[in-house]
Each structure stands twice: as structure tokens, then as C-alpha cells.
Design a protein around this motif. Sequence first.
Motif, PDB file in Angstrom:
ATOM      1  N   VAL A  30       0.842  -1.204   0.000  1.00  0.00           N
ATOM      2  CA  VAL A  30       0.000   0.000   0.000  1.00  0.00           C
ATOM      3  C   VAL A  30       0.870   1.244   0.000  1.00  0.00           C
ATOM      4  CG1 VAL A  30      -1.534   1.394   1.441  1.00  0.00           C
ATOM      5  CG2 VAL A  30      -2.080  -0.982   1.004  1.00  0.00           C
ATOM      6  N   LEU A  35      -1.739   3.859  -2.707  1.00  0.00           N
ATOM      7  CA  LEU A  35      -3.184   3.692  -2.865  1.00  0.00           C
ATOM      8  C   LEU A  35      -3.929   4.634  -1.937  1.00  0.00           C
ATOM      9  CD1 LEU A  35      -3.467  -0.206  -3.024  1.00  0.00           C
ATOM     10  CD2 LEU A  35      -3.388   1.412  -4.922  1.00  0.00           C
ATOM     11  N   SER A  39      -9.709   2.332  -3.576  1.00  0.00           N
ATOM     12  CA  SER A  39      -8.724   1.312  -3.934  1.00  0.00           C
ATOM     13  C   SER A  39      -8.093   0.680  -2.696  1.00  0.00           C
ATOM     14  CB  SER A  39      -7.643   1.904  -4.831  1.00  0.00           C
ATOM     15  OG  SER A  39      -6.983   2.987  -4.188  1.00  0.00           O
ATOM     16  N   VAL A  40      -7.951   1.470  -1.627  1.00  0.00           N
ATOM     17  CA  VAL A  40      -7.392   0.934  -0.383  1.00  0.00           C
ATOM     18  C   VAL A  40      -8.338  -0.098   0.219  1.00  0.00           C
ATOM     19  CG1 VAL A  40      -6.674   1.470   1.970  1.00  0.00           C
ATOM     20  CG2 VAL A  40      -6.061   3.007   0.107  1.00  0.00           C
TER      21      VAL A  40
END
Length: 392
Positions: A30, A35, A39-40
Amino acid sequence: MSNMTSFLKFLTVFTTILGSAYIYTGIRLVEGLSLSGLSVYLFWGAIIVLILIIPVSYFLSQVTASEWVQSFFSYFAFTGLGFFTILFSLVILKDLATLLFRLTQLSLWFTLPQVGEGTYFKFSISLGLIGVAILLTLYGFYQTHQKLKTVLVKIHIKDLHADLEGFTIVQISDVHIGPTIKGKFLNRVVARINHLDPDFVAITGDLVDGPASRLKQHLLPLGDLKSKYGTFYITGNHEYYSGVHAWISEIKKLGIQVLINENKVLHHQGATVTVAGVTDLKAGSIVREHATNPLQAIQGGENSDFKILLAHQPNSIFEAAGLGYDLQLSGHTHGGQYFPGNILIYLAQKFVAGLHTYKDMLIYVSRGTGYWGPPLRIGAPSEITKLVLSKA
């Protein structure tokens, strides 16, 4: 009930450790991928699914009679496990390389050029690690399902009896009939063995991975094995996790000779061959009367012209050496199966794969015919082994 409780404890600990590795990998990726927003959440949702799918697939195997459902979820769970094992290893290697680079900077009187500090560079590295892990997973999956090798091994013996020249053994090991390996695969194996026309067939343990009540029908192809002196089987550690007594009963029904610290003397032309078999090294801790005993296994066969020991774990040779055996056939290691296992395996095993000499004995270690867990093989291909005795 106690066995089930122990297994559930193991599953809980395994999932916790695995989850920690997944979370560490996720945090590092991550950060590198930068991100944010939706999207995370999608990224972490995927990781949570991959963590939970393994215990879910196990519980589904206990409550559903549908083999299709069991196989689908098991394939999904174990392929995901293989992918993340590779990805976690790559992330660790990347972090160690970064740490080493920074320590090098501190130890030098000058400052090295700053490499890898930019956002784009981190993004490229993180994306590259994921890409490499995907490619390796696809390659390993292909190798597992398409590349079953027949390995020819010539065993050169200085004082081999003339009548044993060309004596042939076909060995399979670590088939692991279970969640993702079924009778269809075993049919292929049996057809290949019969084509090799062996004097006898050796199955060196870990044939199954699950209860006989669910999987016994998938062993039926073994009843079609053809050889001059029959098929000999020894237990591996996974039989003891799966109900060893039930499995021994089912295997005997197929006409296979089970060797529990005992032997069979074969009369081949004018020569004799002792085929001895011991139980797995850990067997005695689960079934006391099955404690491995290579000395007991050779009794009555000491005077044969050639003496073979079937022992699931290569480390059995440390106790067997000096007892009169000429050759040990083992499995268990899978050759490490896939990265990083095929590197780490050397920390636990002296003999990982292939033919070796230890004191007055030869030992051949099979890389295994099936696989365990992730359906991947990288750098350690599955094998059916044809061993041929020859005078040196």
C-alpha cells in the motif's frame, strides 16, 4: 475429539501467523503503490478474503458432500496461499535489500546517491513484485498440472549379484490425494508406472491427505498397478494426521503390501532382495506401536544379496546406516516444491532430492509425485522415479 481440537488449534495459530504475514505484505505494498480512497478498501478486502479462505475451505470440506465445491474452494485457497507466499518472500527480500543499502550508507564516509526514494520508483518496484509473484504462480501451476516427469536413476553397485543387473524399481512418493488431487491424477500415474514395467513398485508415504471415509474411492486406480513382485507401501507423516489405521485397511484391500517395520524377501532368478519398510519418524508420537524401527525392519532379511529400506523421511538414514541396508528410498521433502521452500528446505534436510551416499548406504530422495498445499512446483518438478540396479 481431541484430534479435532488439536487440529482446530493448529488451524487458528496457522491462520494468525499467515494473517500477520499477509498484513505486513499489504502495508508495504500500500505504501509503495500509494493507494488511496476506494482502492485501499478493495485492496484490504482482497487480503482479508485470502486470509479467511483457508479456514473457510476447511470447514466447507467438513459440511458439504459436494466434491466440486470442496475442490473449487481448496484450489482457490491454496493457489492464493502459494501466490502470497511468493509475494511475501519477494517483499521481505526487497526490504532486506533496502535495509542493507541504508546500512551501507551509514558505514561509508561519503553518501551514496539516493536510489529508490522517489514515488514513481517505489510504485514501479511494488507493481513489479506483484507481477513477478503472479508470473511465478502461473508458471508453478502449469508445472504442477502438465509436467509430470519420469526420472531414470541408475544405481551403481560394486558387488551387485549378476542376476540383479537391470533389476527395476518404480518409486512414487507424496501423492497427497486430498483437497485438490483426486483419482483422475492417480490414473495418469498408474498408467505411466505400468508402461515402465517394474520388478516392484514402492510408495514411500504421504499417499493421502484426509479421512478414508471421504477419499478412499480416489485410491482405487492403485489396484491396477502391475509389476513382477507387487507394490510395497510405507506410511508418511500425513497418514497419521488422516487416520492411519483406516487407511492401512483400505490400502491392503487394493492388494498392496504394507510394511510396518517389517520386510519381504523377493527371490529374483538366483538372487534375493529384501524390501524393508519403516514407519514415519514421527509415527510413534501419534501411534505408539508404530514407532519407527529400522533394526526390526531388517530382521529375517539380513542375508539377502541386496537390501532396500523404504523410509518416508530421508533423516531415517541416520538410524538405518550400519544395519546392513544398501539403499534407502525416501520422499517427504518435495524438493522444497516452490520458492522460497526450495531454498529454506536445506535448513531442515541434509538430503533434499536425488541420489546421495551416507556412510555405507546409498539414498535416493524423490521430489514427490503430487504436491502439498499450494498447487505449485517451481524448481522442483514432480516425478515418477525409475531406479535400475547396475554393476559399477
